[in-house]
Design a protein around this motif. Structure first.
Motif, mmCIF file in Angstrom:
data_model
loop_
_atom_site.group_PDB
_atom_site.id
_atom_site.type_symbol
_atom_site.label_atom_id
_atom_site.label_comp_id
_atom_site.label_asym_id
_atom_site.label_seq_id
_atom_site.Cartn_x
_atom_site.Cartn_y
_atom_site.Cartn_z
ATOM 1 N N SER A 1 6.324 4.911 -0.882
ATOM 2 C CA SER A 1 7.357 4.277 -0.055
ATOM 3 C C SER A 1 7.262 4.800 1.370
ATOM 4 O O SER A 1 6.916 5.959 1.584
ATOM 5 C CB SER A 1 8.741 4.634 -0.590
ATOM 6 N N ASN A 2 7.556 3.967 2.317
ATOM 7 C CA ASN A 2 7.762 4.422 3.690
ATOM 8 C C ASN A 2 8.725 3.455 4.372
ATOM 9 O O ASN A 2 9.373 2.643 3.680
ATOM 10 C CB ASN A 2 6.430 4.594 4.451
ATOM 11 N N TYR A 3 8.824 3.536 5.702
ATOM 12 C CA TYR A 3 9.821 2.727 6.411
ATOM 13 C C TYR A 3 9.561 1.223 6.272
ATOM 14 O O TYR A 3 10.450 0.417 6.520
ATOM 15 C CB TYR A 3 9.876 3.124 7.891
ATOM 16 N N LEU A 4 8.372 0.833 5.844
ATOM 17 C CA LEU A 4 8.068 -0.599 5.745
ATOM 18 C C LEU A 4 8.457 -1.193 4.393
ATOM 19 O O LEU A 4 8.860 -2.350 4.316
ATOM 20 C CB LEU A 4 6.574 -0.845 5.972
ATOM 21 N N ALA A 5 8.313 -0.419 3.319
ATOM 22 C CA ALA A 5 8.599 -0.960 1.980
ATOM 23 C C ALA A 5 8.627 0.161 0.951
ATOM 24 O O ALA A 5 8.084 1.250 1.174
ATOM 25 C CB ALA A 5 7.530 -1.979 1.589
ATOM 26 N N SER A 6 9.262 -0.151 -0.180
ATOM 27 C CA SER A 6 9.305 0.818 -1.287
ATOM 28 C C SER A 6 8.011 0.718 -2.106
ATOM 29 O O SER A 6 7.288 -0.282 -2.037
ATOM 30 C CB SER A 6 10.498 0.515 -2.188
ATOM 31 N N ALA A 7 7.794 1.759 -2.926
ATOM 32 C CA ALA A 7 6.625 1.761 -3.812
ATOM 33 C C ALA A 7 6.704 0.587 -4.796
ATOM 34 O O ALA A 7 5.697 -0.087 -5.059
ATOM 35 C CB ALA A 7 6.554 3.086 -4.565
ATOM 36 N N ALA A 8 7.904 0.319 -5.325
ATOM 37 C CA ALA A 8 8.062 -0.760 -6.319
ATOM 38 C C ALA A 8 7.719 -2.114 -5.704
ATOM 39 O O ALA A 8 7.049 -2.949 -6.330
ATOM 40 C CB ALA A 8 9.498 -0.763 -6.850
ATOM 41 N N TYR A 9 8.173 -2.321 -4.474
ATOM 42 C CA TYR A 9 7.889 -3.593 -3.798
ATOM 43 C C TYR A 9 6.392 -3.728 -3.534
ATOM 44 O O TYR A 9 5.784 -4.774 -3.767
ATOM 45 C CB TYR A 9 8.687 -3.644 -2.499
ATOM 46 N N ARG A 10 5.794 -2.636 -3.062
ATOM 47 C CA ARG A 10 4.341 -2.669 -2.788
ATOM 48 C C ARG A 10 3.557 -2.973 -4.057
ATOM 49 O O ARG A 10 2.603 -3.748 -4.049
ATOM 50 C CB ARG A 10 3.872 -1.318 -2.244
ATOM 51 N N ARG A 11 3.963 -2.333 -5.171
ATOM 52 C CA ARG A 11 3.240 -2.539 -6.440
ATOM 53 C C ARG A 11 3.300 -4.025 -6.822
ATOM 54 O O ARG A 11 2.297 -4.618 -7.214
ATOM 55 C CB ARG A 11 3.874 -1.660 -7.523
ATOM 56 N N HIS A 12 4.481 -4.595 -6.700
ATOM 57 C CA HIS A 12 4.649 -6.018 -7.031
ATOM 58 C C HIS A 12 3.752 -6.884 -6.138
ATOM 59 O O HIS A 12 2.957 -7.687 -6.625
ATOM 60 C CB HIS A 12 6.124 -6.408 -6.854
ATOM 61 N N VAL A 13 3.866 -6.669 -4.818
ATOM 62 C CA VAL A 13 3.138 -7.522 -3.865
ATOM 63 C C VAL A 13 1.622 -7.336 -4.017
ATOM 64 O O VAL A 13 0.866 -8.315 -3.949
ATOM 65 C CB VAL A 13 3.588 -7.215 -2.415
ATOM 66 N N ALA A 14 1.184 -6.109 -4.252
ATOM 67 C CA ALA A 14 -0.261 -5.865 -4.375
ATOM 68 C C ALA A 14 -0.841 -6.684 -5.527
ATOM 69 O O ALA A 14 -1.920 -7.286 -5.394
ATOM 70 C CB ALA A 14 -0.530 -4.379 -4.592
ATOM 71 N N GLY A 15 -0.126 -6.729 -6.639
ATOM 72 C CA GLY A 15 -0.592 -7.515 -7.784
ATOM 73 C C GLY A 15 -0.678 -8.992 -7.443
ATOM 74 O O GLY A 15 -1.670 -9.664 -7.744
ATOM 75 N N VAL A 16 0.374 -9.483 -6.791
ATOM 76 C CA VAL A 16 0.412 -10.913 -6.428
ATOM 77 C C VAL A 16 -0.751 -11.241 -5.478
ATOM 78 O O VAL A 16 -1.497 -12.217 -5.687
ATOM 79 C CB VAL A 16 1.764 -11.263 -5.745
ATOM 80 N N LEU A 17 -0.916 -10.410 -4.451
ATOM 81 C CA LEU A 17 -1.966 -10.691 -3.457
ATOM 82 C C LEU A 17 -3.359 -10.605 -4.087
ATOM 83 O O LEU A 17 -4.252 -11.387 -3.748
ATOM 84 C CB LEU A 17 -1.873 -9.727 -2.269
ATOM 85 N N ALA A 18 -3.525 -9.646 -5.012
ATOM 86 C CA ALA A 18 -4.841 -9.489 -5.645
ATOM 87 C C ALA A 18 -5.185 -10.742 -6.458
ATOM 88 O O ALA A 18 -6.302 -11.268 -6.352
ATOM 89 C CB ALA A 18 -4.864 -8.244 -6.523
ATOM 90 N N VAL A 19 -4.239 -11.224 -7.238
ATOM 91 C CA VAL A 19 -4.501 -12.428 -8.050
ATOM 92 C C VAL A 19 -4.763 -13.623 -7.136
ATOM 93 O O VAL A 19 -5.708 -14.396 -7.354
ATOM 94 C CB VAL A 19 -3.314 -12.705 -9.012
ATOM 95 N N ARG A 20 -3.966 -13.750 -6.082
ATOM 96 C CA ARG A 20 -4.171 -14.896 -5.173
ATOM 97 C C ARG A 20 -5.519 -14.783 -4.458
ATOM 98 O O ARG A 20 -6.207 -15.788 -4.252
ATOM 99 C CB ARG A 20 -3.026 -14.968 -4.153
ATOM 100 N N ALA A 21 -5.893 -13.567 -4.089
ATOM 101 C CA ALA A 21 -7.176 -13.398 -3.377
ATOM 102 C C ALA A 21 -8.346 -13.725 -4.302
ATOM 103 O O ALA A 21 -9.291 -14.418 -3.901
ATOM 104 C CB ALA A 21 -7.294 -11.968 -2.841
ATOM 105 N N VAL A 22 -8.283 -13.242 -5.534
ATOM 106 C CA VAL A 22 -9.370 -13.527 -6.486
ATOM 107 C C VAL A 22 -9.460 -15.036 -6.718
ATOM 108 O O VAL A 22 -10.558 -15.620 -6.684
ATOM 109 C CB VAL A 22 -9.156 -12.761 -7.820
#
Ligand SMILES: Cc1cc2nc3c(=O)[nH]c(=O)nc-3n(C[C@H](O)[C@H](O)[C@H](O)COP(=O)(O)OP(=O)(O)OC[C@H]3O[C@@H](n4cnc5c(N)ncnc54)[C@H](O)[C@@H]3O)c2cc1C
Length: 287
Positions: free
Chosen positions: A236-257
């Motif tokens: 987590s940092n001032y931009l986003a929480s760890a939970a939010y990042r984990r969610h978004v990273a998964g979404v972006l990875a699937v969309r990128a693939v």
């Protein structure tokens, strides 16, 4: 304010390397845009601008990019963009602005191994090596994982492969630091997915680590890749929480693939992303 006592401007990378080795306090400067944020005095800076490292050379096998090449020069290199499915252009277009990218260098961006780096994330998914004057060649993945020698980064070599690639990034607004970034590329018979801004530096996952076996992955394979990306450490940092990042990273990875594979994201997965986003609710941005 950043102050320099002495500026050396060697005419070859070897001379620069000897200067660097001769003094523990000497520092190499690229575009100087990151260094200028520091408040300290540097007794000796080694400016590489006369070393002839600002060219992009193209051969049948690879693009050899001088460390002093500005981000904008690589961003607008039509052959490089064609050969790499435009991932670099997509990755850097929101970095501050054109004037900034005319000064920030490819070498400074990789040597810095910044956690948020779009440059590192995009190139990590490709077959990419770096060449140091003293230490010689190493893969970008090794540089990223193991750190770097005190050395002069001369060139970045991006090998030609029939890349199918895509870059995805979430920013709160254009020109901000990224909240999460992902590059996916299929080459050498396997998938390569780099996940950065976690907020620590990018990590590369490949084929079996991702559970991706096919060039056009099935829904089950994509679900496995989603879980693999989400098992990476996030913070987590001032931009986003760890939970939010984990969610978004998964979404972006699937969309990128899926984008790289030239297919739509399967509807049940998109539905799952929406449900997860609702469940995360307002928790997203702050923790
Ligand atoms: C306000 C701001 C916003 C930014 N936003 C983003 C962003 O959204 N996405 C993103 O990816 N990046 C971003 N960056 C980073 C930027 O894109 C560059 O990566 C960064 O400025 C470093 O490049 P430089 O040429 O300025 O390196 P410098 O500041 O000159 O150097 C950075 C480090 O690398 C070392 N170094 C430089 N060149 C060499 C070399 N050839 N050999 C050995 N060591 C070397 C220096 O000693 C220093 O430690 C941002 C930077 C700033 C200042």
């Amino acid at each position: 304010m950043l102050k320099f006592t002495k500026i050396e401007r060697p005419s070859t990378p070897r001379e620069a390397y000897e200067l660097l080795r001769s003094s523990k306090t000497a520092r190499v400067i690229g575009g100087g845009l990151w260094m200028r944020l520091q408040h300290r005095a540097i007794p000796c800076v080694i400016d590489l601008s006369a070393c002839g490292l600002d060219q992009i050379e193209e051969s049948d096998d690879a693009f050899v990019i001088g460390a002093m090449t500005p981000l904008s020069a690589l961003e607008s290199h039509a052959d490089f963009a064609r050969a790499t499915n435009g991932v670099f252009t997509a990755a850097v277009r929101d970095i501050v602005g054109p004037q900034f990218r005319n000064l920030a260098t490819v070498g400074g961006s990789l040597y810095g191994r910044f956690g948020f780096s779009d440059v590192l994330c995009a190139l990590l998914a490709l077959e990419c090596e770096v060449k140091f004057t003293g230490a010689g060649r190493m893969s970008l993945a090794d540089l990223c994982e193991e750190g770097y020698p005190r050395d002069v980064l001369e060139r970045v070599v991006v090998h030609r492969r029939p890349y199918q690639a895509s870059y995805k990034c979430l920013r709160r607004q254009a020109t901000d630091f990224p909240v999460v970034n992902v590059a996916a590329a299929y080459w050498g018979d396997e998938w390569h997915v780099a996940v950065g801004a976690r907020p620590c530096r990018a990590r590369l996952l490949t084929g079996s680590q991702l559970g991706l076996e096919s060039k056009r992955p099935s829904r089950e394979e994509l679900a496995r890749a989603l879980e693999a990306v989400r098992t990476l450490p996030f913070g987590s940092n001032y931009l986003a929480s760890a939970a939010y990042r984990r969610h978004v990273a998964g979404v972006l990875a699937v969309r990128a693939v899926c984008e790289a594979a030239g297919m739509e994201v399967p509807a049940p997965l998109e539905g799952r992303f929406e449900d997860e986003a609702k469940a995360l609710g307002a928790e997203g941005a702050e923790e």
